[in-house]
Scaffold this motif. Structure first.
Motif, PDB file in Angstrom:
ATOM      1  N   SER B 117      39.380  42.737  30.716  1.00 50.53           N
ATOM      2  CA  SER B 117      40.523  42.030  31.291  1.00 50.53           C
ATOM      3  C   SER B 117      40.871  40.804  30.452  1.00 50.53           C
ATOM      4  O   SER B 117      42.043  40.433  30.335  1.00 50.53           O
ATOM      5  CB  SER B 117      40.258  41.629  32.744  1.00 50.53           C
ATOM      6  N   ASN B 121      44.449  39.804  28.787  1.00 52.57           N
ATOM      7  CA  ASN B 121      44.972  38.480  29.121  1.00 52.57           C
ATOM      8  C   ASN B 121      45.254  37.655  27.864  1.00 52.57           C
ATOM      9  O   ASN B 121      46.246  36.933  27.787  1.00 52.57           O
ATOM     10  CB  ASN B 121      43.983  37.758  30.039  1.00 52.57           C
ATOM     11  N   LEU B 519      47.515  46.811  35.456  1.00 46.89           N
ATOM     12  CA  LEU B 519      47.839  46.119  36.698  1.00 46.89           C
ATOM     13  C   LEU B 519      46.998  44.834  36.826  1.00 46.89           C
ATOM     14  O   LEU B 519      47.490  43.786  37.242  1.00 46.89           O
ATOM     15  CB  LEU B 519      47.544  47.058  37.872  1.00 46.89           C
ATOM     16  N   ALA B 520      45.740  44.938  36.422  1.00 42.78           N
ATOM     17  CA  ALA B 520      44.855  43.769  36.471  1.00 42.78           C
ATOM     18  C   ALA B 520      45.422  42.649  35.613  1.00 42.78           C
ATOM     19  O   ALA B 520      45.385  41.478  35.978  1.00 42.78           O
ATOM     20  CB  ALA B 520      43.457  44.152  36.003  1.00 42.78           C
ATOM     21  N   ASP B 522      48.633  42.258  34.805  1.00 39.40           N
ATOM     22  CA  ASP B 522      49.823  41.718  35.482  1.00 39.40           C
ATOM     23  C   ASP B 522      49.450  40.710  36.563  1.00 39.40           C
ATOM     24  O   ASP B 522      50.155  39.736  36.792  1.00 39.40           O
ATOM     25  CB  ASP B 522      50.610  42.844  36.165  1.00 39.40           C
ATOM     26  N   ARG B 523      48.347  40.988  37.226  1.00 40.34           N
ATOM     27  CA  ARG B 523      47.941  40.105  38.318  1.00 40.34           C
ATOM     28  C   ARG B 523      47.139  38.887  37.825  1.00 40.34           C
ATOM     29  O   ARG B 523      46.609  38.130  38.624  1.00 40.34           O
ATOM     30  CB  ARG B 523      47.065  40.873  39.318  1.00 40.34           C
ATOM     31  N   PHE B 525      44.203  38.834  36.089  1.00 39.50           N
ATOM     32  CA  PHE B 525      42.733  38.893  36.103  1.00 39.50           C
ATOM     33  C   PHE B 525      42.181  38.392  34.783  1.00 39.50           C
ATOM     34  O   PHE B 525      42.716  38.682  33.719  1.00 39.50           O
ATOM     35  CB  PHE B 525      42.252  40.345  36.310  1.00 39.50           C
ATOM     36  N   LYS B 538      39.158  42.246  44.864  1.00 40.50           N
ATOM     37  CA  LYS B 538      40.451  42.273  44.188  1.00 40.50           C
ATOM     38  C   LYS B 538      40.584  43.541  43.340  1.00 40.50           C
ATOM     39  O   LYS B 538      41.639  44.151  43.272  1.00 40.50           O
ATOM     40  CB  LYS B 538      40.610  41.042  43.284  1.00 40.50           C
ATOM     41  N   GLU B 541      41.151  46.627  45.555  1.00 43.82           N
ATOM     42  CA  GLU B 541      42.562  46.749  45.944  1.00 43.82           C
ATOM     43  C   GLU B 541      43.381  47.439  44.851  1.00 43.82           C
ATOM     44  O   GLU B 541      44.221  48.294  45.139  1.00 43.82           O
ATOM     45  CB  GLU B 541      43.168  45.364  46.214  1.00 43.82           C
ATOM     46  N   LEU B 542      43.126  47.060  43.620  1.00 42.96           N
ATOM     47  CA  LEU B 542      43.859  47.674  42.507  1.00 42.96           C
ATOM     48  C   LEU B 542      43.575  49.168  42.419  1.00 42.96           C
ATOM     49  O   LEU B 542      44.490  49.978  42.219  1.00 42.96           O
ATOM     50  CB  LEU B 542      43.454  47.046  41.174  1.00 42.96           C
ATOM     51  N   GLU B 545      45.449  50.915  45.050  1.00 43.59           N
ATOM     52  CA  GLU B 545      46.869  50.966  44.727  1.00 43.59           C
ATOM     53  C   GLU B 545      47.184  52.059  43.710  1.00 43.59           C
ATOM     54  O   GLU B 545      48.235  52.677  43.747  1.00 43.59           O
ATOM     55  CB  GLU B 545      47.255  49.600  44.144  1.00 43.59           C
TER      56      GLU B 545
END
Ligand code: SF4
Lengths: 219, 619
Positions: B117, B121, B519-520, B522-523, B525, B538, B541-542, B545
């Motif tokens: 992640s 990032n 997605l991680a 985008d959020r 992480f 967390k 949840e991903l 989804e």
């Protein structure tokens, strides 16, 4: 064995390292330089160096010093300077090496140049704010120590000062107490200003020189 | 080099010294005069990344080439990241201060799954699109990655243009040579990548198509466009002539391993069945004592470090360790340099070695029996006997040591609750050994630290088909150890099972996980390897989804004939050998190490190293 005082500047990247990091960087440079200085004894010997007055993280220092004990009394000061500079990061530059004339404990005052500015506000305003603060009869500020937070008056620790308006900052030249019992860190002065005006300043602090009790330059 | 904008942030964050560069031995070049700019990114903090040997080797090797400028980039800690976002400052390289998006190559070293992640990032902070597809056809911002996690690159296959499989020293430079050529000829990025795929040790994931079965397992994995069906790892065959830096950057702030590091060999002879490093770096290749000695000395001279650590997977397995220590001790005393010898095996702690290290430094003693019962140690092929461990501890206690750290794993294949309790019992036996050692330090008490981490099945190990224990089972086992400890002299630590679970998901994941990773990112992480930031909920949840069941990756037993996501990658060790080892584990059978006997793992095909040593004169 001779006590030697090594004078250096701490700026650029090295402005952002703590005293502890500076200490380690210096010891490593001394070790690498192979200058014959006295090492601590015991299981894990390392070069012995002391600093008469540590400098806070974030400040520039233009006349900083460190004391070592030279084992070979005839070793040239010039060579110490050159060798150490080869072994130091570019943000620390040795510019002079002298005998340690005064005891480290003689340091009583230090002079600073502090540049302050507020984004999008005239420097004249900052100058006025500074003048107002410094003309108070007491300047109280919260000081964090190991024992907790207490309120201290730093006014007594301000020996002299002058405020100059520059193009985009206010320049405060100030001499502050820097002894072992009495001392005022410029950060305290800045936080006193911030709590008075409720603003957050951009600051740039340079420590210039050290002085003794009777205002002689520390040597 | 720090910009004015960055300087304004530095006094607002913790430890600003890690964002400024300017260290001794940092390499600064004129960017107008170089042909290739390479950003070496470590997806963790400065302190962690600067401690990493691989980065030091490649940094130095790249910069030795005149027209390549390799710079360093680390993940800013959360406070700095927040300030940078607030002030619109892109992630920059320490040497030039230039943003990541300025670089030809953006290279990541993937040392642990939980740093994935951070990789994404960092790209995002550097204003570089995270997926290969969105980065376009221009020949710049080529994202490359290597390191142990590249052995199963699939969970990050959508983000990385090419992976280096195996050791990077040669293949990196070959790729850069090709880049120069392609650039001169005006080739597109896909043309360049297609040509890279023909270099041995390069894997270009976009050149492969994966099909899945209805149950989610892989149906087929097909190369496109003539790309090779199998990607073979690269390795250095002659360690003495392999590049090794004579100089390290000396950090201004304290880092995790703040000392000179000298590599003494690669690979490991042992073949512990849980250990990925024990298989992917095969075969063992040593440097000669003379080479090591000379390299150590140069490093200490050039850095000023007064400590040098001899690095390998198991230092006491170095075949000429005593000779080496003797050579080193000839000068280290006078130069006031101390030697540390990490990764000592229980059976490698001989009087002779101990006396030699003791003359320089006495640090804490750490052993990794990995399992409490003898049966369990046989299952994992940790060829350490109970008596040996006690003997070693007695030697250490007699030599003045009073603290011992013991590392274990829970959740190993075939493990029972009795095996788990034996971890506590082993700790107790060490305590008893202390009190039974007649010439121990007088008047001192013993401290035994028992640490238990959770087993994570990894690719390219005999346990790559094994399910990981579920989190509740791991918790139960942790509790069982606590209940089995009776002595106050034993301190028990254990690793968070949540972290190990996510690690297990990514370690053996496939390309379907790329969606979760995206997605991680985008959020926002980041720093999943740090307790400050990691929250399993967390992630769960991903997964939900994306309609992905993480237990499919972590807790499922795979069949021997299932196509594994990393089957197209060849690390020299054959799948047949790994299966045989797995079977032997089920039968509590051990396998002798490479110096006693060759077990035919497949790595002899490289024609070098331990496979060709004479065995009879081995100890
Ligand atoms: S081929 Fe034999 S000697 Fe070589 S690494 Fe494999 S098991 Fe060890």
């Amino acid at each position: 064995m001779k006590n030697v005082r090594i004078w250096f500047k701490k700026d650029f990247e090295c402005r952002y390292i703590s005293h502890l990091d500076l200490n380690r960087t210096m010891l490593r440079a001394l070790h690498k330089s192979k200058i014959p200085i006295w090492h601590t004894e015991g299981f894990n010997p390392h070069p012995f160096a002391t600093f008469p007055l540590p400098l806070s993280l974030g400040f520039r220092g233009v006349n900083e010093c460190m004391d070592v004990r030279l084992e070979d009394e005839d070793y040239s000061f010039e060579e110490i300077k050159d060798k150490l500079n080869d072994c130091l990061p570019r943000g620390i530059r040795v510019f002079n090496v002298t005998e340690a004339i005064m005891k480290a404990g003689k340091v009583a005052f230090a002079s600073f140049t502090i540049k302050l500015s507020l984004p999008n506000k005239p420097s004249g305003l900052v100058c006025r704010q500074l003048e107002e603060l410094l003309s108070q009869s007491t300047i109280e500020v919260e000081k964090k120590s190991k024992k907790g937070i207490k309120t201290v008056d730093i006014k007594q620790g301000i020996k002299e000062y002058s405020v100059k308006e520059q193009f985009d900052f206010a320049e405060l030249d100030i001499v502050l107490a820097a002894g072992s019992s009495d001392n005022v860190n410029p950060n305290l002065l800045i936080s006193a200003l911030e709590s008075r005006t409720g603003e957050e300043y951009e600051t740039d602090v340079t420590r210039n020189d050290l002085y003794t009790e009777n205002s002689e330059p520390f040597r | 080099m720090v910009s004015k904008e960055v300087e304004k942030l530095l006094l607002k964050v913790q430890k600003p010294g890690r964002y400024v560069g300017g260290e001794l031995n940092e390499v600064i070049k004129d960017k107008r005069k170089v042909a290739v700019r390479f950003a070496f990114c470590f997806p963790d903090t400065y302190e962690v990344g600067m401690s990493h040997l691989g980065m030091k080797i490649l940094y130095s090797q790249f910069n030795k080439v005149e027209d390549i400028w390799c710079e360093r980039v680390f993940a800013p800690w959360v406070d700095m990241e927040e300030e940078m976002r607030k002030h619109n400052i892109p992630l920059y390289a320490l040497e030039s201060g230039d943003p990541l998006s300025d670089f030809d190559f953006i290279g990541f070293t993937l040392q642990y799954e939980l740093s994935f992640s951070n990789m994404l990032n960092m790209l995002r902070l550097g204003n570089v699109p995270i997926t290969t597809k969105k980065r376009g056809e221009e020949l710049k911002n080529i994202v490359v990655a290597g390191g142990p996690c590249a052995c199963n690159p699939e969970p990050v296959a959508d983000f990385v243009d090419l992976f280096f499989i195996g050791e990077g020293e040669e293949v990196d430079l070959e790729v850069i040579d090709l880049f120069r050529k392609c650039k001169a000829e005006g080739k597109s990025k896909s043309e360049f990548l297609r040509m890279c795929a023909d270099i041995e040790g390069v894997y270009v994931p976009s050149l492969y198509e994966v099909d899945y079965n209805p149950d989610g397992t892989i149906k087929s994995f097909m190369p496109k466009d003539g790309a090779p069906a199998v990607i073979h790892k690269r390795l250095m065959t002659d360690m003495d002539s392999s590049y090794y830096p004579d100089n390290f950057i000396v950090p201004l702030v304290e880092i995790v391993h703040d000392r000179a590091v000298q590599e003494i060999f690669r690979g490991c002879i042992r073949g512990c069945r849980f250990c990925q490093a024990g298989f992917i770096y095969r075969p063992v290749r040593e440097k000669s004592p003379d080479t090591i000695n000379a390299q150590c000395r140069a490093l200490c001279e050039n850095t000023g470090y007064d400590e040098v650590s001899l690095s390998s997977l198991s230092s006491s397995d170095y075949s000429r360790i005593v000779e080496l220590l003797e050579k080193l001790l000839e000068w280290t005393g006078d130069e006031k340099v101390s030697i540390s010898l990490p990764s000592l095996r229980v059976d490698g702690f001989t009087d002779e070695i101990m006396n030699k290290i003791k003359t320089v430094r006495k640090s804490g003693l750490t052993f990794a029996p990995e399992a409490g019962s003898q049966r369990m140690r046989d299952v994992i092929n940790k060829n350490v006997q109970h008596d040996e461990l006690m003997q070693t501890c007695a030697t250490a206690f007699a030599g003045g040591w009073t603290t011992v750290k013991l590392y274990f794993m829970i959740g190993l294949p075939t493990e029972t609750m009795d095996d788990v309790a034996d971890i506590a019992h082993l700790g107790q036996d060490v305590v008893n050994t202390y009190y039974n050692t007649p010439n121990r330090s007088k008047g001192k008490s013993v401290r035994v630290t028992v640490s238990a981490s959770s087993f994570v099945p990894k690719p390219f190990t005999p346990f790559q088909w094994e399910p990981q224990d579920t989190i509740p089972v791991l918790h139960e086992k942790q509790k069982h150890i606590i209940d089995s400890i009776t002595s106050k002299k034993i301190q028990f630590n254990y690793h968070d099972a949540d972290t190990s679970f996510l690690e297990a998901v990514f370690a053996r994941g496939d390309r379907k996980l790329c969606r979760v990773m995206e997605l991680a990112c985008d959020r926002g992480f980041h720093f999943d390897g740090w307790n400050d930031c990691f929250r399993l909920e967390k992630w769960l949840e991903l997964f939900e989804e994306c309609g992905i069941d993480p237990a499919f990756y972590a807790n499922r037993r795979r069949d021997f004939d299932e196509i594994l996501p990393w089957d197209h990658i060849d690390y020299g060790v054959t799948k047949r050998f790994l299966q045989k080892e797995c079977q032997k584990a089920y039968n509590n059978q051990t396998t002798p190490h490479c110096r006693l006997e060759c077990s035919g793992c497949g790595a002899a095909k490289y024609g070098k190293g331990v496979c060709f040593e004479k065995r009879q004169d081995m100890v």
